[in-house]
Scaffold this motif. Structure first.
Motif, PDB file in Angstrom:
ATOM      1  N   THR A   1      -4.324  -3.079   5.892  1.00 34.42           N
ATOM      2  CA  THR A   1      -5.090  -2.984   7.141  1.00 34.42           C
ATOM      3  C   THR A   1      -4.218  -3.290   8.347  1.00 34.42           C
ATOM      4  OG1 THR A   1      -7.138  -3.679   6.057  1.00 34.42           O
ATOM      5  CG2 THR A   1      -6.995  -4.043   8.429  1.00 34.42           C
TER       6      THR A   1
ATOM      7  N   THR B   1      -3.501  -2.721  12.965  1.00 27.81           N
ATOM      8  CA  THR B   1      -3.356  -3.769  13.977  1.00 27.81           C
ATOM      9  C   THR B   1      -1.975  -3.673  14.619  1.00 27.81           C
ATOM     10  OG1 THR B   1      -4.859  -5.186  12.721  1.00 27.81           O
ATOM     11  CG2 THR B   1      -3.509  -6.256  14.406  1.00 27.81           C
TER      12      THR B   1
ATOM     13  N   VAL C   1     -12.161  -4.443  16.349  1.00 28.23           N
ATOM     14  CA  VAL C   1     -12.546  -3.619  15.197  1.00 28.23           C
ATOM     15  C   VAL C   1     -13.066  -2.261  15.678  1.00 28.23           C
ATOM     16  CG1 VAL C   1     -14.199  -3.392  13.290  1.00 28.23           C
ATOM     17  CG2 VAL C   1     -12.949  -5.531  13.618  1.00 28.23           C
TER      18      VAL C   1
ATOM     19  N   MET D   1     -10.089  -0.273  16.447  1.00 32.10           N
ATOM     20  CA  MET D   1      -9.430   0.200  15.219  1.00 32.10           C
ATOM     21  C   MET D   1     -10.071   1.490  14.726  1.00 32.10           C
ATOM     22  SD  MET D   1      -9.051  -3.425  13.171  1.00 32.10           S
ATOM     23  CE  MET D   1      -7.949  -2.883  11.859  1.00 32.10           C
ATOM     24  N   ASN D   2     -11.404   1.487  14.673  1.00 33.58           N
ATOM     25  CA  ASN D   2     -12.117   2.672  14.186  1.00 33.58           C
ATOM     26  C   ASN D   2     -11.988   3.849  15.143  1.00 33.58           C
ATOM     27  OD1 ASN D   2     -13.562   1.940  11.556  1.00 33.58           O
ATOM     28  ND2 ASN D   2     -14.150   0.223  12.849  1.00 33.58           N
TER      29      ASN D   2
ATOM     30  N   TYR E   1     -12.242   6.211   5.888  1.00 32.26           N
ATOM     31  CA  TYR E   1     -11.826   4.858   6.250  1.00 32.26           C
ATOM     32  C   TYR E   1     -13.015   4.063   6.776  1.00 32.26           C
ATOM     33  CZ  TYR E   1     -12.199   6.474  11.058  1.00 32.26           C
ATOM     34  OH  TYR E   1     -12.686   6.999  12.225  1.00 32.26           O
TER      35      TYR E   1
ATOM     36  N   PHE F   1     -13.036   0.161   8.917  1.00 32.86           N
ATOM     37  CA  PHE F   1     -12.431  -1.115   9.293  1.00 32.86           C
ATOM     38  C   PHE F   1     -13.537  -2.084   9.676  1.00 32.86           C
ATOM     39  CE2 PHE F   1      -8.882   1.829  10.337  1.00 32.86           C
ATOM     40  CZ  PHE F   1      -7.904   1.262   9.537  1.00 32.86           C
TER      41      PHE F   1
ATOM     42  N   SER G   1      -9.586  -7.146  11.297  1.00 31.78           N
ATOM     43  CA  SER G   1      -8.202  -6.796  11.650  1.00 31.78           C
ATOM     44  C   SER G   1      -7.199  -7.151  10.578  1.00 31.78           C
ATOM     45  CB  SER G   1      -7.812  -7.517  12.950  1.00 31.78           C
ATOM     46  OG  SER G   1      -7.818  -8.934  12.749  1.00 31.78           O
TER      47      SER G   1
ATOM     48  N   ASN H   1     -12.291  -3.789   4.194  1.00 33.78           N
ATOM     49  CA  ASN H   1     -11.748  -2.542   4.728  1.00 33.78           C
ATOM     50  C   ASN H   1     -11.414  -1.591   3.577  1.00 33.78           C
ATOM     51  OD1 ASN H   1     -11.796  -3.611   7.360  1.00 33.78           O
ATOM     52  ND2 ASN H   1      -9.826  -4.600   7.022  1.00 33.78           N
TER      53      ASN H   1
END
Length: 435
Positions: free
Chosen positions: A51, A55, A133, A136-137, A148, A150, A153, A175
């Motif tokens: 993951t 990050t 988060v 991230m997505n 995926y 998430f 982090s 994740n």
């Protein structure tokens, strides 16, 4: 718009049966993302600390864009402090009132997979891990990733957050990604931010060196050349282990101008046990296969002309045709001895040619008139992680010379000549019909 004879890609298959002992695995060329081997590559599986590659991507992007500075200081939140004290997790202990620079938190994350340091980075970039988060997505979507989810982090199970996991996620969430998606993330990470490998390849480093808080950080990637399972050319990228995900590893190694990326998820040994050694053994299988069986070859040289298509007809020009050739060469990693199994495919720009396939003068030397790509002669398609990677085996086809537009008098005389030529052809056809 271009029209293409090279549409769609199908999964690639390795010539050798690698028997990678993992729930999912993939091997790709690090430069183009060409898929060389895959096993359950689209199965959605746990990723644990792999993951942290997302990050890292968001941090390196934030630094590049000037939103975060390497020497920027951070004081731990209550959550970051509490998690940093849990040495059952990978961590560097942080002081509640301490000040830590972004760079040292990044190094703790990339080298030692420090979880609290990772949450700290999420808070620095997103203001909160909950917001991070979402970032991230969103970034995954922008990168074209599929398969995926998430939820934090770090890659920890949310239960490790002591009830303070990101809002909107469940207390037991983890994740997940498919091997193909993990490889695609790694591909973007090392190509968009190649300096990440300088940190990822650091075998050991001291956190807060020279202070009372000094702690030795040994890299979890034991395939780095100087470590336990050292592998020549290995310089990244990220390990991951949880009960849910099993033993995982995204590796990358470079030798002799070739770079490969590997992913194994829930790797196991011959006894069916998921161990640190197993993930490195299965990675070694793929890398040995790649370095032994693939070579980077020039499939098309610069200024290459396709047989039967060395020139294109031109209308309204002083010349009635123009020579064309490739602007640059096409290089690609191929199985040894299979260089001759690929053929060139010429694709002309539909915006620049008429229905008869003619270009219209004037034409400048070096003007792009289409592109050239390559495909296997047996009709199979080559699979790539990204469209950008596929375009790396695609080069511009350009005009080799100027073609000036003919003046009005020449065009008029040609028109007259064509008119009488058409009339004569019509008369000839009629006369022939009499006999």
């Amino acid at each position: 718009m271009f029209f293409s004879l090279f549409a769609g890609v199908n999964p690639a298959k390795a010539e050798a049966a690698l028997n990678v002992n993992a729930d999912g695995a993939i091997l790709v060329d690090g430069e183009t993302g060409k898929v060389l081997y895959e096993k359950n590559a689209d199965s959605v599986l746990g990723i644990a600390s792999m993951t942290k590659m997302m990050t890292e991507y968001l941090l390196l992007e934030a630094v590049k864009n000037g939103k975060v500075k390497w020497d920027q200081e951070y004081t731990p939140s209550d959550l970051v402090y509490k998690i940093s004290q849990n040495r059952e997790l990978s961590n560097v202990p942080l002081r509640a009132d301490g000040k830590y620079k972004v760079r040292e938190l990044y190094e703790a994350m990339a080298i030692y997979s420090a979880n609290a340091a990772t949450i700290a980075i999420a808070e620095i970039i997103g203001g909160s891990e909950t917001n991070f988060v979402k970032m991230m997505n969103e970034k995954a979507k922008k990168l074209g990733l599929k398969d995926y989810k998430f939820v934090n982090s770090t890659g920890l199970n949310n239960r490790d957050y002591l009830g303070q996991h990101p809002q909107g996620t469940g207390p037991e969430d983890e994740n997940v990604m498919s091997p193909r998606t993990v490889a695609k993330l790694a591909y973007h990470l090392i190509n968009d931010f190649p300096d990440v490998l300088k940190t990822a390849s650091t075998p050991k480093k001291f956190f807060k060196e020279g202070t009372d808080d000094q702690i030795k950080m040994d890299n979890w990637n034991w395939m780095l050349p100087s470590l336990t399972f050292g592998y020549e050319g290995m310089d990244g990228l990220k390990t991951g282990t949880t009960d849910f995900a099993g033993s995982c590893f995204t590796g990358t190694a470079s030798r002799d101008g070739k770079r490969f990326i590997t992913v194994v998820q829930n790797a196991k040994d011959a006894n069916g046990q998921g161990t640190h050694k197993a993930r490195f053994d299965e990675t070694r299988k793929m890398l040995d296969y790649a370095f032994s069986n693939y070579s980077k070859e020039e499939l098309v040289p610069k200024h290459y002309q396709v047989k039967g298509h060395k020139s294109v007809p031109v209308i309204k020009g002083k010349d009635n045709q123009v020579k064309i050739y490739t602007k640059s060469a096409i290089d690609m990693v191929v199985l040894n001895g299979e260089k001759e199994n690929y053929k060139p495919v010429l694709v002309l720009d539909k915006k620049k040619i008429n229905k008869k396939g003619e270009l219209t003068a004037p034409i400048k030397k070096g003007e792009t008139v289409g592109y050239l790509t390559i495909e296997p002669k047996n009709g199979e398609k080559v699979s790539f992680l990204t469209e950008e990677g596929q375009k790396k085996i695609q080069v511009d086809v350009i005009a080799a010379q100027d073609v000036e537009k003919a003046n009005w008098f020449v065009l008029m005389m040609r028109g007259i000549g064509n008119f009488f030529g058409d009339v004569w052809n019509g008369i000839s056809s009629t006369v022939k019909g009499w006999f």
